[in-house]
Design a protein around this motif. Structure first.
Motif, PDB file in Angstrom:
ATOM      1  N   ASN A   1       0.828  -1.106   0.092  1.00  0.00           N
ATOM      2  CA  ASN A   1       0.042  -0.068  -0.109  1.00  0.00           C
ATOM      3  C   ASN A   1       0.713   1.172   0.012  1.00  0.00           C
ATOM      4  O   ASN A   1       0.646   2.276  -0.811  1.00  0.00           O
TER       5      ASN A   1
ATOM      6  N   CYS B   1     -20.301  -1.663  -5.115  1.00  0.00           N
ATOM      7  CA  CYS B   1     -19.689  -2.049  -3.586  1.00  0.00           C
ATOM      8  C   CYS B   1     -20.998  -2.281  -2.670  1.00  0.00           C
ATOM      9  O   CYS B   1     -20.820  -3.411  -1.884  1.00  0.00           O
TER      10      CYS B   1
ATOM     11  N   LYS C   1     -16.681  -1.691   0.922  1.00  0.00           N
ATOM     12  CA  LYS C   1     -16.404  -0.371   0.777  1.00  0.00           C
ATOM     13  C   LYS C   1     -15.305  -0.334  -0.146  1.00  0.00           C
ATOM     14  O   LYS C   1     -14.389  -1.109  -0.149  1.00  0.00           O
TER      15      LYS C   1
ATOM     16  N   ILE D   1     -12.723   1.563  -0.456  1.00  0.00           N
ATOM     17  CA  ILE D   1     -11.335   1.708   0.052  1.00  0.00           C
ATOM     18  C   ILE D   1     -10.947   0.362   0.423  1.00  0.00           C
ATOM     19  O   ILE D   1      -9.630   0.071   0.223  1.00  0.00           O
ATOM     20  N   ASP D   2     -11.932  -0.392   1.278  1.00  0.00           N
ATOM     21  CA  ASP D   2     -11.465  -1.949   1.383  1.00  0.00           C
ATOM     22  C   ASP D   2     -11.251  -2.782   0.166  1.00  0.00           C
ATOM     23  O   ASP D   2     -10.076  -3.563   0.221  1.00  0.00           O
TER      24      ASP D   2
ATOM     25  N   LEU E   1      -9.730  -1.623  -2.641  1.00  0.00           N
ATOM     26  CA  LEU E   1      -8.793  -1.386  -3.111  1.00  0.00           C
ATOM     27  C   LEU E   1      -7.259  -1.560  -2.165  1.00  0.00           C
ATOM     28  O   LEU E   1      -6.194  -1.891  -2.575  1.00  0.00           O
ATOM     29  N   PHE E   2      -7.694  -1.483  -0.583  1.00  0.00           N
ATOM     30  CA  PHE E   2      -6.597  -1.680   0.067  1.00  0.00           C
ATOM     31  C   PHE E   2      -6.298  -2.896   1.011  1.00  0.00           C
ATOM     32  O   PHE E   2      -5.252  -3.100   1.588  1.00  0.00           O
TER      33      PHE E   2
END
Lengths: 474, 103
Positions: A176, A272, A278, A280-281, A283-284
């Protein structure tokens, strides 16, 4: 720009807006798609007319027409020939091409300035051009490599010299900060390229790092998150087109590009939400496949087609729960045949439970079953069908795993909170699956071990046709 | 490029983003894939840039690389556009069940 050119672009932009709007509703969607295609046609014709009528005219008809015809032929053939199961991969591939085209236009513009230093813009124009070219390159190349990797991930692997190599899913947490660093380095290089516009090192640097960035972004993502990423990349390829519009000062590129960018982003959020994740979850936090798979300690004895056929004898209501396994083994026609036999023989009521993210992309199951001529009314979305499981005799799960895993209700583990199909509430559950192995999320499925569950171990198509024969013989 | 022109373009960019956000509200899961694929075809609008770019590039014969790049861009963008709309059309026809066959 001539007035009539602006009007042509305006019409085309309006067609895109109406087209996108209509694509969001089931009844108007085919018309929406046609409106979009018309918008594109208007834009292309306007551009070619402008090229021909102003300035020196079209310089090299053969090359321009050649590119247009070659591209159309390849695109058309690919779209016609693709199997319905290969659809997600194809969308990802087209998307990569779109991103690459935007980035290439940007590159070609910059090359032109570098080749002929006199044409180099100055002051504000230079700053805008270099920023837009840099961003277009960043987003465009990232979209290309990301989409290509996504395509191979959706395929599951790649064949090199006759050897099947599985596409890896790999994403340690230290990746990340690397993503952020790569991104920042591109921004710095864009800044440097404004200072020294003729230094091509920065340009190639931006291209290289952006390609790498696309790969590290997609590499850790797996399973049900894949469609979300393809949708996000789609949004990015729109943004790349908009930035390219800034370089060449073209309104329709800016409008259409940012339209796709924004609506693609909203669609990404909707997807999503459908799977309770989420962005963001996605992607990361890498999703499953990262070595956290549970060890299997339990076993279950498999049943055979005859046993299952006996149990199906006289069933009043059967709900079929298809998953990716159905797509892989291409058994949708056998499934439809099964439904026909049951309906004829026992007058059974057949329904299909469609999980929003079953398969590798939203709507995947609908497309496959529609191909096998399953009536649209029998395809029921998850929220509606879940109440019907308690009074259904048999739930037939074909190659679905995570979307039926009761572990999702527990609120713990990778599947926590994901809405699932309540197949476990049916009186009997029949599962066709290759083995007891875990799904993409890497969570063992309690559904397999319930007393009322019968497992048919094997390939979907083979098992379905075996089952069809057995049911016929009752 | 005058500041007015740039501001005009930024205005277009912002307004189009707002419209894009508002356009998509509730979409049934069935349509997620066709919508994505249709929007994807629209993002092939860079075909316009590729066409203009290649014309300019062919005019200045000195910059060969730019000409080749533009030609490749035209081809790729056209695959995106034609393939994207065609595949979306095929998918929608299957979902709506109007036309049978294909595949």
């Amino acid at each position: 720009m001539e007035d009539w050119v602006s009007i042509g672009y305006l019409i085309s932009a309006a067609l895109f807006i109406f087209g996108l709007k209509k694509l969001g509703h089931p009844r108007t969607a085919p018309f929406g798609n046609q409106l979009g295609a018309m918008g594109m046609l208007v834009a292309v014709i306007t551009t070619i007319l402008e090229m021909q009528l102003t300035g020196d005219g079209v310089i090299d008809w053969t090359l321009i027409a050649g590119g247009l015809i070659l591209g159309s032929a390849i695109g058309y053939l690919m779209a016609k020939r693709v199997q319905m199961t290969g659809m997600p991969e194809l969308v990802a591939l087209f998307n990569g091409f779109g991103g690459a085209a935007s980035a290439l236009v940007a590159l070609s513009e910059i090359q032109k300035y570098i080749g002929d230093a006199d044409t180099l813009p100055e002051g504000l124009a230079l700053t805008v051009t270099m920023i837009a070219a840099g961003l277009s390159a960043l987003v465009g190349w990232m979209t290309l490599t990301g989409s290509l990797l996504a395509m191979y991930k959706l395929k599951g692997g790649v064949e090199i010299f006759g050897k099947w190599i599985k596409t890896p899913t790999w994403g340690p947490t230290w990746l990340n900060p690397v993503k952020v660093l790569l991104f920042l380095s591109v921004i710095v290089m864009i800044y440097m390229s404004i200072e020294e516009p003729t230094n091509t090192t920065y340009m190639w640097g931006i291209i290289g790092v952006s390609c790498l960035l696309g790969i590290v972004l997609v590499l850790p993502i797996g399973g049900a998150d894949m469609p979300v990423v393809v949708s996000l990349l789609n949004s990015l390829s729109g943004i790349a087109a908009a930035f390219t519009g800034f370089i060449i000062g073209n309104s329709v590129l800016i409008i259409a590009g940012s339209l796709v960018g924004a609506s693609g982003l909203i669609l990404t959020f909707i997807m999503c939400k459908a799977m309770n994740r989420k962005l963001i979850d996605v992607l990361f936090k890498s999703f499953g496949g990262s070595g956290e798979k549970q060890d299997l300690t339990r076993t279950k004895v498999g049943s055979d087609a005859d046993e299952v056929a006996m149990m199906l004898d006289g069933a009043q209501k059967v709900i079929i729960v298809p998953g990716y396994g159905m797509a892989v083994s291409q058994c949708q026609h056998a499934v439809k045949e099964f439904a026909n036999i049951m309906e004829e023989k026992f007058g059974t009521e057949i329904k299909y439970a469609i999980h929003p993210v079953a398969g590798r992309m939203p709507g995947h199951m609908n497309v496959l079953l529609a191909e096998a001529n399953v009536p649209y009314e029998q395809l029921i979305e998850m929220d509606e069908i879940n109440g019907e499981f308690p009074d259904c005799d048999v739930a037939l799960v074909i190659g679905a795993n995570d979307t039926t895993n009761p572990a999702a209700r527990s609120g713990e583990g990778p599947l926590a909170g994901m809405p699932i199909i309540d197949a476990d509430q049916a009186r009997t559950v029949v599962i066709i699956k290759r083995s007891l192995s875990v799904g993409y999320a890497g969570v063992d499925n309690d559904l397999f071990y319930m007393d009322k569950t019968m497992m048919l171990f094997g390939d979907g198509k083979a098992m379905m046709s075996g089952l069809n024969t057995a049911v016929k013989e009752i | 490029m005058t500041p007015e022109f740039l501001i005009g373009n930024i205005t277009l960019f912002m307004l189009a983003i707002f419209i894009g956000f508002e356009l998509i509200t509730k979409v049934p899961a069935t349509l997620h894939t066709p919508l994505m694929s249709g929007a994807n075809a629209i993002s092939g609008i860079s075909i316009i840039g590729a066409l203009i770019g290649s014309n300019v590039a062919f005019k200045n014969e000195s910059t060969e690389i730019s000409g080749i790049l533009a030609f490749v861009a035209v081809t790729l963008a056209m695959i995106n556009v034609v393939g994207g709309f065609a595949v979306t059309n095929r998918m929608l026809n299957m979902i709506a069940g109007k036309k049978r066959g294909g595949a």
